[in-house]
Scaffold this active site. Structure first.
Site, PDB file in Angstrom:
ATOM      1  N   GLU A   1      -3.003   2.790  10.311  1.00  0.00           N
ATOM      2  CA  GLU A   1      -3.788   1.580  10.063  1.00  0.00           C
ATOM      3  C   GLU A   1      -3.169   0.356  10.733  1.00  0.00           C
ATOM      4  O   GLU A   1      -1.950   0.185  10.730  1.00  0.00           O
ATOM      5  CB  GLU A   1      -3.854   1.357   8.545  1.00  0.00           C
ATOM      6  CG  GLU A   1      -4.538   0.075   8.100  1.00  0.00           C
ATOM      7  CD  GLU A   1      -4.429  -0.159   6.598  1.00  0.00           C
ATOM      8  OE1 GLU A   1      -5.215  -0.969   6.087  1.00  0.00           O
ATOM      9  OE2 GLU A   1      -3.568   0.468   5.938  1.00  0.00           O
TER      10      GLU A   1
ATOM     11  N   LYS B   1     -12.833  -1.001   7.065  1.00  0.00           N
ATOM     12  CA  LYS B   1     -12.321  -0.787   5.713  1.00  0.00           C
ATOM     13  C   LYS B   1     -13.278  -1.418   4.702  1.00  0.00           C
ATOM     14  O   LYS B   1     -13.677  -2.579   4.836  1.00  0.00           O
ATOM     15  CB  LYS B   1     -10.922  -1.394   5.589  1.00  0.00           C
ATOM     16  CG  LYS B   1     -10.121  -0.975   4.375  1.00  0.00           C
ATOM     17  CD  LYS B   1      -8.689  -1.492   4.521  1.00  0.00           C
ATOM     18  CE  LYS B   1      -7.780  -1.031   3.411  1.00  0.00           C
ATOM     19  NZ  LYS B   1      -6.384  -1.499   3.617  1.00  0.00           N
TER      20      LYS B   1
ATOM     21  N   CYS C   1      -7.097   3.802   4.563  1.00  0.00           N
ATOM     22  CA  CYS C   1      -6.109   3.520   3.513  1.00  0.00           C
ATOM     23  C   CYS C   1      -6.742   3.443   2.119  1.00  0.00           C
ATOM     24  O   CYS C   1      -7.058   4.454   1.524  1.00  0.00           O
ATOM     25  CB  CYS C   1      -5.339   2.245   3.848  1.00  0.00           C
ATOM     26  SG  CYS C   1      -3.811   2.040   2.899  1.00  0.00           S
TER      27      CYS C   1
ATOM     28  N   LYS D   1       5.898   6.312  -5.656  1.00  0.00           N
ATOM     29  CA  LYS D   1       4.551   6.075  -5.145  1.00  0.00           C
ATOM     30  C   LYS D   1       3.962   7.326  -4.500  1.00  0.00           C
ATOM     31  O   LYS D   1       2.740   7.516  -4.503  1.00  0.00           O
ATOM     32  CB  LYS D   1       4.560   4.930  -4.141  1.00  0.00           C
ATOM     33  CG  LYS D   1       3.157   4.494  -3.714  1.00  0.00           C
ATOM     34  CD  LYS D   1       3.208   3.287  -2.790  1.00  0.00           C
ATOM     35  CE  LYS D   1       1.818   2.767  -2.471  1.00  0.00           C
ATOM     36  NZ  LYS D   1       1.860   1.577  -1.576  1.00  0.00           N
TER      37      LYS D   1
ATOM     38  N   GLY E   1      30.026 -12.471   2.662  1.00  0.00           N
ATOM     39  CA  GLY E   1      31.203 -12.758   1.880  1.00  0.00           C
ATOM     40  C   GLY E   1      31.544 -11.560   1.005  1.00  0.00           C
ATOM     41  O   GLY E   1      30.693 -11.070   0.257  1.00  0.00           O
TER      42      GLY E   1
ATOM     43  N   GLY F   1      33.877  -7.648  -5.657  1.00  0.00           N
ATOM     44  CA  GLY F   1      32.980  -7.159  -6.691  1.00  0.00           C
ATOM     45  C   GLY F   1      32.031  -6.091  -6.175  1.00  0.00           C
ATOM     46  O   GLY F   1      31.946  -5.822  -4.974  1.00  0.00           O
TER      47      GLY F   1
ATOM     48  N   GLU G   1      20.702 -10.947 -11.408  1.00  0.00           N
ATOM     49  CA  GLU G   1      21.144 -12.320 -11.151  1.00  0.00           C
ATOM     50  C   GLU G   1      20.011 -13.181 -10.612  1.00  0.00           C
ATOM     51  O   GLU G   1      19.850 -14.342 -11.016  1.00  0.00           O
ATOM     52  CB  GLU G   1      22.305 -12.302 -10.161  1.00  0.00           C
ATOM     53  CG  GLU G   1      23.555 -11.620 -10.685  1.00  0.00           C
ATOM     54  CD  GLU G   1      24.630 -11.460  -9.623  1.00  0.00           C
ATOM     55  OE1 GLU G   1      25.754 -11.086  -9.982  1.00  0.00           O
ATOM     56  OE2 GLU G   1      24.329 -11.699  -8.436  1.00  0.00           O
TER      57      GLU G   1
END
Length: 553
Positions: A45, A113, A149, A181, A291, A295, A403
């Site tokens: 598509e 479509k 689609c 999916k 950076g 962690g 976060e």
């Protein structure tokens, strides 16, 4: 002798806006099909323009240029198989998401479509007009219908094509990934096969585009729901599928490749890798920096980056302050060593002292607090962006979905950058993914095998290290609790009452809901990041920045 019909399927990776490049990919696939004696070569598509083009497709100059490329392809591919390719079609003041069949030097069929998706990342009702129900086109010995689609997710288009003489259904797709999916796609396509009694080709593109990754997974289903062909996910492939008329006069696909699809955690991780790899390539970058704090989040992003573009193209930078522990310094260096990346150290104590001195007259009499904490983060962002400008390396941000959801990140600080590979990955999923990556290595990973992320980095309590002895759980609930609440509020759109009914403390839920709404302005200015779920921040979930609604439950 039984009659045969050969279709060449191109599970290919277009670049949005690169009309000439996408046409060249189509031509290469057509050349392979011609060499293989194909009757039809099919691409996904909107392939000539790339998908998802968003408002780019509404630009008249783009529409004209796309049509010119398709017409040129039709002329260039006159001697050989028919060519099927998706693109925009402007006609009589309307704009359609169209699928073109080219044969003998001309466009012989346009399928528009009909069902336009207008949910999650899709805005097609804004961009396109719905087309009428169409009919099949005769190609060689077969009559092929092409539901585009979303049209194959409904009964009417396939049913109309079958009633008007279609013998094979070819469904071209630009269907982006989210976890699980594939099962939904398969269920819908099997339903169309059962309803119509026709074989069906589900052709999907691959590759990353901004926040979305198209995962391929092209397949062919025979009448009765039998799987005949299954291509792998994420890989670019050109394959030839043969159909043969059975004794009842219908077509059946001969059995071919049947790839085994990887489990969900592997697909999620590969989506992160492919998204970053394609985002860089399509945006014109080859190198990244980030950076490295010691962690888990920055270690995960560094690993994704190395797997995407190779250690030689990744720079990691430690920017320690007076609050950075020796353990973090050691962990960051070990991550860089295990990954084999360049590792630089740029202390921020000097710049921090200079900023503190400059602000001292204004801040006199006030206690050290959030403003001073954020100065550290913003200094890091400034220095990293300076390196990005100097060396031409895209800066990656490292905030996870937990976060990002509650604003536990500094705007113009650690949120500065060009792309975030874990933006849609909750913190608990980051831990799970790190352990999975340490135990798994695949050929598509450019990074080392073995434990790329030190176990100590995974196991230690998370901390921003912006003040003495800081831990994330000083100001947030444990991540298992936070992520459980966020999943309900964000991914399931649950109410506060439903969260409480699920066992979460009401005061905690209300606080998290408040932080979620309060942080919308940060997300509005954040770097794009790969979509792993149906409720990723950006196009999936769009909320007002100024918003006083709070659930009274």
């Amino acid at each position: 002798m039984a009659k045969r019909f050969r279709v060449t399927l191109a599970q290919a990776n277009p670049v949005v806006g690169d009309l000439a490049g996408n046409a060249a990919l189509a031509r290469a696939a057509w050349d392979e099909g011609r060499a293989a004696g194909a009757d039809l070569v099919a691409l996904p598509e909107m392939f000539i323009l790339g998908y998802n083009p968003q408002d780019l497709v509404m630009k008249p100059a783009v529409q004209r240029a796309a049509m010119a490329q398709i017409e040129a392809l039709a002329r260039d591919c006159a001697e050989g198989p028919a060519l099927a390719i998706g693109g925009p079609c402007a006609e009589d003041g309307k704009l359609y998401n169209a699928y073109f069949i080219c044969r003998g030097g001309k466009i012989v069929s346009r399928q528009f479509k009909h069902h336009l998706p207008n949910y999650t990342v899709f805005d097609e009702k804004r961009q396109f007009d719905p087309g009428p129900l169409g009919g099949p086109v005769a190609i060689g010995e077969a009559r092929v219908g092409t539901p585009v689609c979303e049209d194959a997710w409904f009964e009417d288009v396939a049913e109309t094509l079958q009633e008007s003489g279609a013998e094979i259904l070819l469904v071209p797709n630009g269907s982006p990934y989210y976890r699980d999916k594939f099962d939904r796609r398969m269920n819908h396509m099997v339903a169309r096969v059962i309803e119509t009694g026709l074989p069906l080709i589900y052709l999907n593109m691959v590759g990353g585009q901004d926040d979305q990754v198209f995962d391929g997974g092209t397949f062919v289903i025979n009448p009765g729901g039998e799987l005949a062909v299954q291509l792998p996910v994420f890989d670019e492939r050109v394959v030839h599928v043969d159909f043969e008329r059975d004794e009842d006069g219908g077509w059946r696909a001969l059995h071919g490749e049947k790839a085994v699809l990887p489990p969900g955690e592997e697909q999620d991780y590969r989506v992160c890798v492919e998204a970053l790899r394609d985002y860089l390539r399509k945006a014109g970058f080859s190198k990244v920096l980030l950076g490295l704090s010691g962690g888990i989040d920055s270690a995960m992003v560094a690993t994704i980056a190395v797997d995407a573009v190779g250690a030689e193209n990744v720079r990691c930078v430690m920017l320690p302050s007076e609050f950075t522990s020796q353990a973090s310094l050691d962990d960051a260096r070990e991550v860089a060593t295990r990954l084999g990346v360049r590792y630089d150290t740029v202390p921020i104590t000097g710049p921090q002292a200079a900023v503190t001195e400059a602000l001292a007259p204004l801040f006199e009499g006030s206690a050290f607090g959030l403003a001073e904490e954020n100065i550290q983060s913003r200094l890091r962002g400034l220095l990293l962006m300076a390196m990005s400008n100097k060396f031409g390396e895209m800066l990656l941000t490292t905030g996870n979905k937990s976060e990002v959801a509650v604003g536990y990140a500094t705007i113009y600080g650690d949120m500065a950058g060009g792309y975030n590979p874990i933006k849609d990955m909750y913190k608990t999923r980051v831990f799970e993914t790190a352990r999975w990556r340490n135990s798994t290595h695949r050929a598509w990973m450019k990074g080392p095998g073995g434990a790329a992320i030190p176990p100590g980095v995974i196991d230690k309590p998370p901390s921003a290290e912006l003040r003495p002895d800081q831990k994330d759980e000083d100001s947030l609930p444990p991540y298992e609790v936070l992520d459980g609440i966020l999943y309900m509020l964000v991914d399931e759109d649950s109410s506060v009452a439903e969260c409480v009914a699920a066992g979460y403390d009401r005061e905690t839920v209300k606080r998290i809901e408040h932080l979620l709404y309060l942080s919308e302005y940060k997300r509005f200015q954040s770097a794009p990041g790969v979509r792993l779920s149906k409720r990723a921040f950006w196009l999936d979930r769009r909320y007002p920045i100024v918003n006083r609604w709070r659930d009274p439950g």
